[in-house]
Design a protein around this motif. Structure first.
Motif, PDB file in Angstrom:
ATOM      1  N   ARG A  87       0.827  -1.217   0.000  1.00 26.45           N
ATOM      2  CA  ARG A  87       0.000   0.000   0.000  1.00 26.45           C
ATOM      3  C   ARG A  87       0.861   1.266   0.000  1.00 26.45           C
ATOM      4  O   ARG A  87       0.473   2.295  -0.533  1.00 26.45           O
ATOM      5  CB  ARG A  87      -0.910   0.010   1.229  1.00 26.45           C
ATOM      6  N   ASN A  88       1.998   1.187   0.661  1.00 27.38           N
ATOM      7  CA  ASN A  88       2.862   2.369   0.718  1.00 27.38           C
ATOM      8  C   ASN A  88       3.604   2.621  -0.577  1.00 27.38           C
ATOM      9  O   ASN A  88       3.856   3.752  -0.946  1.00 27.38           O
ATOM     10  CB  ASN A  88       3.907   2.198   1.816  1.00 27.38           C
ATOM     11  N   ARG A  89       4.001   1.542  -1.227  1.00 26.64           N
ATOM     12  CA  ARG A  89       4.998   1.710  -2.273  1.00 26.64           C
ATOM     13  C   ARG A  89       4.572   1.235  -3.654  1.00 26.64           C
ATOM     14  O   ARG A  89       5.190   1.631  -4.635  1.00 26.64           O
ATOM     15  CB  ARG A  89       6.276   0.936  -1.901  1.00 26.64           C
ATOM     16  N   ILE A  90       3.595   0.371  -3.746  1.00 24.32           N
ATOM     17  CA  ILE A  90       3.348  -0.251  -5.044  1.00 24.32           C
ATOM     18  C   ILE A  90       1.977   0.106  -5.611  1.00 24.32           C
ATOM     19  O   ILE A  90       1.857   0.484  -6.764  1.00 24.32           O
ATOM     20  CB  ILE A  90       3.523  -1.784  -4.960  1.00 24.32           C
ATOM     21  N   ILE A  91       0.943  -0.021  -4.773  1.00 22.61           N
ATOM     22  CA  ILE A  91      -0.396   0.327  -5.241  1.00 22.61           C
ATOM     23  C   ILE A  91      -0.831   1.574  -4.481  1.00 22.61           C
ATOM     24  O   ILE A  91      -0.708   1.622  -3.265  1.00 22.61           O
ATOM     25  CB  ILE A  91      -1.423  -0.778  -4.938  1.00 22.61           C
ATOM     26  N   SER A  92      -1.331   2.572  -5.176  1.00 24.59           N
ATOM     27  CA  SER A  92      -1.953   3.645  -4.417  1.00 24.59           C
ATOM     28  C   SER A  92      -3.336   3.912  -4.962  1.00 24.59           C
ATOM     29  O   SER A  92      -3.677   3.512  -6.070  1.00 24.59           O
ATOM     30  CB  SER A  92      -1.076   4.890  -4.336  1.00 24.59           C
ATOM     31  N   MET A  93      -4.123   4.556  -4.137  1.00 25.80           N
ATOM     32  CA  MET A  93      -5.531   4.682  -4.473  1.00 25.80           C
ATOM     33  C   MET A  93      -6.013   6.103  -4.251  1.00 25.80           C
ATOM     34  O   MET A  93      -5.660   6.739  -3.269  1.00 25.80           O
ATOM     35  CB  MET A  93      -6.333   3.715  -3.591  1.00 25.80           C
ATOM     36  N   ILE A  94      -6.813   6.555  -5.190  1.00 23.19           N
ATOM     37  CA  ILE A  94      -7.538   7.809  -5.008  1.00 23.19           C
ATOM     38  C   ILE A  94      -8.943   7.414  -4.599  1.00 23.19           C
ATOM     39  O   ILE A  94      -9.658   6.776  -5.377  1.00 23.19           O
ATOM     40  CB  ILE A  94      -7.567   8.627  -6.311  1.00 23.19           C
ATOM     41  N   PHE A  95      -9.319   7.750  -3.372  1.00 28.41           N
ATOM     42  CA  PHE A  95     -10.601   7.292  -2.864  1.00 28.41           C
ATOM     43  C   PHE A  95     -11.733   8.161  -3.388  1.00 28.41           C
ATOM     44  O   PHE A  95     -11.549   9.334  -3.733  1.00 28.41           O
ATOM     45  CB  PHE A  95     -10.590   7.309  -1.337  1.00 28.41           C
ATOM     46  N   GLN A  96     -12.909   7.545  -3.384  1.00 21.74           N
ATOM     47  CA  GLN A  96     -14.090   8.234  -3.887  1.00 21.74           C
ATOM     48  C   GLN A  96     -14.435   9.432  -3.003  1.00 21.74           C
ATOM     49  O   GLN A  96     -14.887  10.459  -3.501  1.00 21.74           O
ATOM     50  CB  GLN A  96     -15.244   7.225  -3.907  1.00 21.74           C
ATOM     51  N   ASP A  97     -14.215   9.298  -1.703  1.00 17.64           N
ATOM     52  CA  ASP A  97     -14.576  10.378  -0.787  1.00 17.64           C
ATOM     53  C   ASP A  97     -13.302  11.054  -0.265  1.00 17.64           C
ATOM     54  O   ASP A  97     -12.687  10.565   0.671  1.00 17.64           O
ATOM     55  CB  ASP A  97     -15.390   9.801   0.374  1.00 17.64           C
ATOM     56  N   PRO A  98     -12.898  12.171  -0.872  1.00 20.69           N
ATOM     57  CA  PRO A  98     -11.601  12.749  -0.520  1.00 20.69           C
ATOM     58  C   PRO A  98     -11.538  13.269   0.903  1.00 20.69           C
ATOM     59  O   PRO A  98     -10.517  13.162   1.570  1.00 20.69           O
ATOM     60  CB  PRO A  98     -11.429  13.890  -1.524  1.00 20.69           C
ATOM     61  N   MET A  99     -12.658  13.822   1.399  1.00 17.10           N
ATOM     62  CA  MET A  99     -12.658  14.378   2.755  1.00 17.10           C
ATOM     63  C   MET A  99     -12.358  13.292   3.783  1.00 17.10           C
ATOM     64  O   MET A  99     -11.654  13.506   4.750  1.00 17.10           O
ATOM     65  CB  MET A  99     -14.017  14.997   3.083  1.00 17.10           C
ATOM     66  N   ALA A 100     -12.943  12.108   3.533  1.00 12.55           N
ATOM     67  CA  ALA A 100     -12.806  11.030   4.507  1.00 12.55           C
ATOM     68  C   ALA A 100     -11.428  10.377   4.437  1.00 12.55           C
ATOM     69  O   ALA A 100     -11.058   9.644   5.328  1.00 12.55           O
ATOM     70  CB  ALA A 100     -13.892   9.980   4.269  1.00 12.55           C
ATOM     71  N   SER A 101     -10.674  10.639   3.376  1.00 12.56           N
ATOM     72  CA  SER A 101      -9.423   9.909   3.257  1.00 12.56           C
ATOM     73  C   SER A 101      -8.180  10.758   3.513  1.00 12.56           C
ATOM     74  O   SER A 101      -7.092  10.229   3.573  1.00 12.56           O
ATOM     75  CB  SER A 101      -9.346   9.203   1.905  1.00 12.56           C
ATOM     76  N   LEU A 102      -8.376  12.067   3.712  1.00  9.26           N
ATOM     77  CA  LEU A 102      -7.237  12.870   4.173  1.00  9.26           C
ATOM     78  C   LEU A 102      -7.263  12.879   5.702  1.00  9.26           C
ATOM     79  O   LEU A 102      -8.321  12.878   6.314  1.00  9.26           O
ATOM     80  CB  LEU A 102      -7.354  14.310   3.649  1.00  9.26           C
ATOM     81  N   ASN A 103      -6.102  12.888   6.291  1.00  6.53           N
ATOM     82  CA  ASN A 103      -6.022  12.878   7.749  1.00  6.53           C
ATOM     83  C   ASN A 103      -6.265  14.295   8.285  1.00  6.53           C
ATOM     84  O   ASN A 103      -5.511  15.213   7.961  1.00  6.53           O
ATOM     85  CB  ASN A 103      -4.637  12.379   8.145  1.00  6.53           C
ATOM     86  N   PRO A 104      -7.324  14.476   9.109  1.00  9.44           N
ATOM     87  CA  PRO A 104      -7.669  15.840   9.537  1.00  9.44           C
ATOM     88  C   PRO A 104      -6.651  16.479  10.483  1.00  9.44           C
ATOM     89  O   PRO A 104      -6.635  17.702  10.618  1.00  9.44           O
ATOM     90  CB  PRO A 104      -9.020  15.653  10.250  1.00  9.44           C
ATOM     91  N   VAL A 105      -5.803  15.686  11.137  1.00  8.25           N
ATOM     92  CA  VAL A 105      -4.892  16.260  12.123  1.00  8.25           C
ATOM     93  C   VAL A 105      -3.510  16.576  11.551  1.00  8.25           C
ATOM     94  O   VAL A 105      -2.624  17.040  12.266  1.00  8.25           O
ATOM     95  CB  VAL A 105      -4.755  15.390  13.401  1.00  8.25           C
ATOM     96  N   HIS A 106      -3.321  16.335  10.252  1.00 10.32           N
ATOM     97  CA  HIS A 106      -2.054  16.717   9.622  1.00 10.32           C
ATOM     98  C   HIS A 106      -2.320  17.684   8.485  1.00 10.32           C
ATOM     99  O   HIS A 106      -3.346  17.597   7.814  1.00 10.32           O
ATOM    100  CB  HIS A 106      -1.326  15.485   9.067  1.00 10.32           C
TER     101      HIS A 106
END
Ligand SMILES: Nc1ncnc2c1ncn2[C@@H]1O[C@H](COP(=O)(O)OP(=O)(O)OP(=O)(O)O)[C@@H](O)[C@H]1O
Ligand SMILES: [Mg+2]
Length: 224
Positions: free
Chosen positions: A98-117
């Motif tokens: 997940r870190n290095r080979i496959i990455s994903m753009i999620f359907q719900d961007p708000m839910a997939s960004l970390n709110p504390v960073h």
């Protein structure tokens, strides 16, 4: 030199065979995805198209082994990444994947960004998880990535927390983050739904360029 290039070319980047995804609702087990197979080569694009609820996102999550288990899980089938079995891989190996080979753009961007960073912290981490670059250089690259996805004022917004940005801006940041690790497979789950049509076209062009430059295989999920 590979003396037999046809052998190398015959291993697809991602090979999914007879994938079944099941959900357990109460005592009942239902098939959300019923026996799908597909292959994708380096630099290739595969579009998964289908109506709402047909299991596109679940298919995407299964490739990264991040289904909402135990309610939803892989029932049977093979997922093979460059010859390696992913359906049966250990969780620690999947973290690397997940870190290095496959990455994903999620359907719900708000839910997939970390709110504390901040946005910048998240992109810099994505860059540095993949390549050994100094923090200062990673930050400069992050700004360039944000510029490439047409985020206005990237020098300023890189230090924002996600809640200060619109859905469309978060979507663009997700795309920048997904590209930051230069993945071999990029799964894009309706990556442009939150964007207006002009920016949609720009983002698709950007994905295409990144794909051409890096040989990334793109799995594009869409309902149209
Ligand atoms: N935790 C769960 N338990 C049981 N069923 C679920 C669960 N989560 C989702 N589902 C069902 O799985 C099916 C597939 O969902 P999925 O999100 O993959 O659809 P989709 O094709 O991505 O739809 P959309 O185009 O709306 O994004 C849906 O019918 C949904 O109701
Ligand atoms: Mg979906």
């Amino acid at each position: 030199m590979n003396p037999n290039p046809s052998t190398a070319a015959s291993v697809p980047t991602l090979d999914v065979r007879n994938l079944v995804i099941e959900a357990t609702v109460g005592d009942v087990r239902i098939r959300l995805v019923d026996d799908i197979s597909f292959q994708i080569e380096a630099g290739g694009t595969l579009a998964i198209v289908g109506e709402s609820g047909c299991g596109k996102s679940m298919t995407a999550l299964s490739l990264m082994r991040i289904l909402p288990e135990p309610a939803v899980r892989i029932g049977s089938g093979q997922i093979t990444l460059e010859g390696e079995d992913l359906a049966g891989a250990s969780e620690s190996r999947m973290c690397e994947v997940r870190n290095r080979i496959i990455s994903m753009i999620f359907q719900d961007p708000m839910a997939s960004l970390n709110p504390v960073h901040t946005v910048g912290q998240q992109i810099v981490e994505a860059i540095r998880s993949h390549r050994d670059v100094p923090a200062r250089q990673a930050r400069a690259e992050a700004i360039e990535l944000l510029r490439s996805v047409h985020l206005p004022d990237p020098e300023k917004r890189i230090d924002y927390y996600p809640h200060r940005l619109s859905g469309g801006m978060c979507q663009r940041i997700m795309i920048a983050m997904a590209l930051a690790s230069r993945p071999r497979v990029l799964i894009a789950d309706e990556p442009t739904t939150a964007l207006d049509t002009t920016v949609q076209a720009q983002v698709m062009a950007l994905l295409k360029t990144a794909q051409r430059d890096t040989g990334t295989a793109v799995v594009l999920i869409t309902h149209n």
